[in-house]
Write a protein that holds these residues in place. Structure first.
Motif, PDB file in Angstrom:
ATOM      1  N   LEU A   1      -1.578   1.070 -10.551  1.00 28.66           N
ATOM      2  CA  LEU A   1      -0.282   0.564 -11.015  1.00 28.66           C
ATOM      3  C   LEU A   1       0.629   1.772 -11.167  1.00 28.66           C
ATOM      4  N   THR A   2       1.944   1.536 -10.968  1.00 24.28           N
ATOM      5  CA  THR A   2       2.861   2.685 -10.980  1.00 24.28           C
ATOM      6  C   THR A   2       3.979   2.535 -12.011  1.00 24.28           C
ATOM      7  N   PRO A   3       3.620   2.407 -13.306  1.00 22.95           N
ATOM      8  CA  PRO A   3       4.656   2.326 -14.344  1.00 22.95           C
ATOM      9  C   PRO A   3       5.308   3.684 -14.563  1.00 22.95           C
ATOM     10  N   GLU A   4       6.640   3.697 -14.698  1.00 25.48           N
ATOM     11  CA  GLU A   4       7.341   4.965 -14.894  1.00 25.48           C
ATOM     12  C   GLU A   4       8.295   4.936 -16.087  1.00 25.48           C
ATOM     13  N   SER A   5       8.153   3.924 -16.935  1.00 30.07           N
ATOM     14  CA  SER A   5       8.971   3.874 -18.157  1.00 30.07           C
ATOM     15  C   SER A   5       8.182   3.052 -19.170  1.00 30.07           C
ATOM     16  N   PRO A   6       8.561   3.108 -20.456  1.00 37.34           N
ATOM     17  CA  PRO A   6       7.845   2.292 -21.448  1.00 37.34           C
ATOM     18  C   PRO A   6       7.867   0.807 -21.093  1.00 37.34           C
TER      19      PRO A   6
ATOM     20  N   SER B   1       0.797  -1.229   0.000  1.00 38.40           N
ATOM     21  CA  SER B   1       0.000   0.000   0.000  1.00 38.40           C
ATOM     22  C   SER B   1       0.830   1.280   0.000  1.00 38.40           C
ATOM     23  N   THR B   2       2.161   1.180   0.052  1.00 40.27           N
ATOM     24  CA  THR B   2       2.991   2.332  -0.343  1.00 40.27           C
ATOM     25  C   THR B   2       3.984   1.823  -1.383  1.00 40.27           C
ATOM     26  N   LYS B   3       4.395   2.684  -2.281  1.00 38.23           N
ATOM     27  CA  LYS B   3       5.085   2.183  -3.467  1.00 38.23           C
ATOM     28  C   LYS B   3       6.531   2.630  -3.661  1.00 38.23           C
ATOM     29  N   SER B   4       6.956   3.748  -3.093  1.00 39.77           N
ATOM     30  CA  SER B   4       8.281   4.286  -3.427  1.00 39.77           C
ATOM     31  C   SER B   4       9.415   3.318  -3.090  1.00 39.77           C
ATOM     32  N   LYS B   5       9.430   2.810  -1.843  1.00 40.85           N
ATOM     33  CA  LYS B   5      10.517   1.898  -1.447  1.00 40.85           C
ATOM     34  C   LYS B   5      10.473   0.594  -2.237  1.00 40.85           C
TER      35      LYS B   5
ATOM     36  N   THR C   1      16.223  -1.851  -8.528  1.00 38.70           N
ATOM     37  CA  THR C   1      17.574  -2.288  -8.162  1.00 38.70           C
ATOM     38  C   THR C   1      17.829  -3.739  -8.564  1.00 38.70           C
ATOM     39  N   HIS C   2      16.844  -4.597  -8.336  1.00 40.36           N
ATOM     40  CA  HIS C   2      17.099  -6.037  -8.441  1.00 40.36           C
ATOM     41  C   HIS C   2      16.550  -6.692  -9.711  1.00 40.36           C
ATOM     42  N   LEU C   3      15.647  -6.011 -10.413  1.00 39.26           N
ATOM     43  CA  LEU C   3      15.034  -6.620 -11.602  1.00 39.26           C
ATOM     44  C   LEU C   3      15.389  -5.818 -12.852  1.00 39.26           C
ATOM     45  N   LYS C   4      15.156  -6.440 -14.014  1.00 45.37           N
ATOM     46  CA  LYS C   4      15.443  -5.761 -15.277  1.00 45.37           C
ATOM     47  C   LYS C   4      14.206  -5.004 -15.760  1.00 45.37           C
ATOM     48  N   PRO C   5      14.377  -3.914 -16.522  1.00 42.23           N
ATOM     49  CA  PRO C   5      13.221  -3.201 -17.071  1.00 42.23           C
ATOM     50  C   PRO C   5      12.297  -4.183 -17.805  1.00 42.23           C
ATOM     51  N   GLY C   6      11.021  -4.054 -17.629  1.00 44.62           N
ATOM     52  CA  GLY C   6      10.072  -4.964 -18.275  1.00 44.62           C
ATOM     53  C   GLY C   6       9.697  -6.149 -17.396  1.00 44.62           C
ATOM     54  N   GLN C   7      10.501  -6.393 -16.351  1.00 46.45           N
ATOM     55  CA  GLN C   7      10.206  -7.515 -15.461  1.00 46.45           C
ATOM     56  C   GLN C   7       9.257  -7.162 -14.319  1.00 46.45           C
ATOM     57  N   PHE C   8       8.911  -5.904 -14.184  1.00 44.81           N
ATOM     58  CA  PHE C   8       8.149  -5.525 -12.972  1.00 44.81           C
ATOM     59  C   PHE C   8       7.307  -4.275 -13.171  1.00 44.81           C
ATOM     60  N   VAL C   9       6.291  -4.171 -12.323  1.00 41.56           N
ATOM     61  CA  VAL C   9       5.547  -2.923 -12.176  1.00 41.56           C
ATOM     62  C   VAL C   9       4.936  -2.944 -10.762  1.00 41.56           C
ATOM     63  N   GLY C  10       4.912  -1.799 -10.108  1.00 41.89           N
ATOM     64  CA  GLY C  10       4.319  -1.714  -8.771  1.00 41.89           C
ATOM     65  C   GLY C  10       2.794  -1.709  -8.845  1.00 41.89           C
TER      66      GLY C  10
ATOM     67  N   SER D   1       2.735   7.734 -10.858  1.00 40.32           N
ATOM     68  CA  SER D   1       4.089   7.418 -10.396  1.00 40.32           C
ATOM     69  C   SER D   1       4.052   6.953  -8.941  1.00 40.32           C
ATOM     70  N   ALA D   2       5.095   6.231  -8.526  1.00 40.19           N
ATOM     71  CA  ALA D   2       5.160   5.736  -7.146  1.00 40.19           C
ATOM     72  C   ALA D   2       5.091   6.891  -6.144  1.00 40.19           C
ATOM     73  N   ASP D   3       5.799   7.974  -6.443  1.00 41.13           N
ATOM     74  CA  ASP D   3       5.787   9.117  -5.516  1.00 41.13           C
ATOM     75  C   ASP D   3       4.407   9.766  -5.435  1.00 41.13           C
ATOM     76  N   GLU D   4       3.775   9.924  -6.597  1.00 34.78           N
ATOM     77  CA  GLU D   4       2.437  10.525  -6.583  1.00 34.78           C
ATOM     78  C   GLU D   4       1.469   9.603  -5.853  1.00 34.78           C
ATOM     79  N   HIS D   5       1.596   8.301  -6.094  1.00 30.17           N
ATOM     80  CA  HIS D   5       0.772   7.324  -5.378  1.00 30.17           C
ATOM     81  C   HIS D   5       0.887   7.507  -3.869  1.00 30.17           C
ATOM     82  N   ASP D   6       2.120   7.585  -3.398  1.00 27.50           N
ATOM     83  CA  ASP D   6       2.336   7.629  -1.949  1.00 27.50           C
ATOM     84  C   ASP D   6       1.818   8.919  -1.326  1.00 27.50           C
ATOM     85  N   LEU D   7       1.990  10.040  -2.035  1.00 25.36           N
ATOM     86  CA  LEU D   7       1.460  11.293  -1.498  1.00 25.36           C
ATOM     87  C   LEU D   7      -0.072  11.248  -1.498  1.00 25.36           C
ATOM     88  N   THR D   8      -0.646  10.671  -2.550  1.00 28.92           N
ATOM     89  CA  THR D   8      -2.101  10.584  -2.638  1.00 28.92           C
ATOM     90  C   THR D   8      -2.673   9.733  -1.498  1.00 28.92           C
ATOM     91  N   VAL D   9      -2.096   8.550  -1.265  1.00 24.66           N
ATOM     92  CA  VAL D   9      -2.654   7.698  -0.194  1.00 24.66           C
ATOM     93  C   VAL D   9      -2.371   8.268   1.198  1.00 24.66           C
TER      94      VAL D   9
END
Lengths: 280, 280
Positions: free
Chosen positions: B139-144, B92-96, B103-112, B168-176
């Motif tokens: 969902l918090t996608p921040e790249s293609p 329920s919070t997304k930034s961290k 840090t640990h996954l490759k682009p395309g492998q994840f979305v919050g 975005s994750a930051d906007e999500h967290d401020l909103t919640v």
């Protein structure tokens, strides 16, 4: 079977009338002719009368007008009250109203009252026959004569399943500052904080779930009523706010210092307190 | 029909599993064996596996563990994720969490991810098949590449009637912070103020009506979860508190000065804002 007059035929007066209608002869008065007509149609009152006549004919007069109008109605009703009759009210703060009763009426003629029920809707059209069933009804007798008046009210209301609470007007007002007025004001402030933030947070509205909805429900109530509640209980409300500010500072300190265990303890203690409150 | 793994079979993971069960092959893992058994019994998962196996076999991995555990699970899952698979979460919070994903996954492998639904109860035994129906899912996608991962999640969830929000994750967290964490904390403080007052007010409990009950409902939620929510969104929550403090001072000033019309205006403005929010 007694004669009961209800002055002010809104949600509270109307609901009370509908509930007592089969048990007593109900008279009613309201400033708005349309409300009196609707009260007759909805079987909230048997008969609509002028203010003076409604007061003069009743064994029990119930002032169910807006909070800020009640003290002047006490004064207006005083000369017309018949011997042995009792006057009460349904105002949600009691100190000012009971002071007016003590000024204008004789001991035994009055007792302050407050049913702990309501909805966010207003007017006779929203009246509900079961609005008070199984709810708490507070009375504020502070002398043997007021105790006698309280007994008469309870006797006339005995058809309604109510939990009666007896306390002084001052204790009543301080209690409702915590149970009712502080929650209302905080509900307003929770809604208001998001209002300030909305310009920069376009998805705010979509992210509002049931928690936000519940905590801000009270903020939706009639603002004139809200203002009257707050100002009629001003000092006590300020006391309750000070209490909340103290806990708020505590929580902010814990957040700033990332005090995990102390924060959890505080949240746990509060959750426990709430569980105790709502356990039967 | 794809293979979906749910890591953490509590209220959220279990409810999601039950809902997706008829549409996909659902694998599950939980630290508690009993939860895995119950998830199979309740048809929340087809099969219980070890963490590594559950991750390795899935087209979509959903981390539904407690908020504070998710970043380390991201790191643990990373080496096992199969090519083309996507990892998401329900924290329920997304930034961290999203930082750990980057840090640990490759682009395309994840979305919050974050479904805006829940109850005050916990565990697979309280899971509900319709918990997410008609709710908002952020969902918090921040790249293609993250947008592509988001598309895959939506595709696999298409059987559930959801409102999707992308931010975005930051906007999500401020909103919640405004829609969820501030309401929670204020709910705690409303309950706590009355806790402090109870010694001198013996009738406090009897005078608590539906308004008090609603505004303090969130205060009853699990304190460990409450602590994690607050601390994982600490800065934003402090920003929201500052906003509320500003309005609180304003209201206190109006009370001290008995500014009837300005107070009513403020209450009216807030009631209006809330009406707009919850109008369809």
């Amino acid at each position: 079977m007694k004669t009961i007059s209800i002055i002010g035929l809104g949600l509270i007066g109307g609901s009370l009338g509908m509930r007592l209608y089969p048990h007593h002869h109900i008279l009613g008065h309201d400033l708005m002719k349309r409300s009196m007509e609707e009260a007759v149609e909805r079987k909230a009152i048997h008969e609509a009368l002028s203010f003076n006549d409604a007061v003069a004919k009743a064994d029990l007069v119930i002032l169910a007008a807006p909070l800020s109008k009640i003290p002047e109605l006490v004064e207006r009703a005083a000369p017309f009250l018949k011997p042995g009759a009792v006057l009460t009210d349904v105002g949600s703060t009691k100190s000012k109203i009971c002071a007016a009763m003590r000024t204008h009426l004789k001991p035994g003629q009055f007792v302050g009252g407050h049913p702990m029920a309501g909805t966010e809707h207003r007017g006779i059209k929203n009246a509900q026959i079961d609005l008070f069933d199984e709810k708490t009804f507070a009375l504020t007798p502070e002398s043997p004569e007021e105790e006698e008046a309280a007994k008469k009210v309870k006797e006339l209301f005995k058809a309604i399943p109510l939990t009666w609470v007896s306390l002084s007007a001052d204790e009543h007002d301080l209690t409702v500052a915590y149970t009712s007025h502080l929650p209302y004001l905080m509900s307003v402030l929770i809604a208001r904080a998001s209002m300030g933030a909305t310009k920069n947070l376009p998805h705010l509205r979509e992210m509002m779930g049931s928690g936000f909805k519940d905590t801000t429900r009270l903020a939706g109530q009639n603002p004139t009523l809200g203002r009257d509640l707050c100002l009629s209980n001003n000092q006590n409300l300020q006391t309750a706010i000070a209490q909340l500010r103290y806990s708020l500072s505590q929580v902010e300190w814990l957040l700033e210092n990332e005090s995990r265990s102390a924060l959890e303890l505080l949240l746990e203690e509060t959750a426990g307190w709430r569980t105790v409150l709502f356990e039967e």
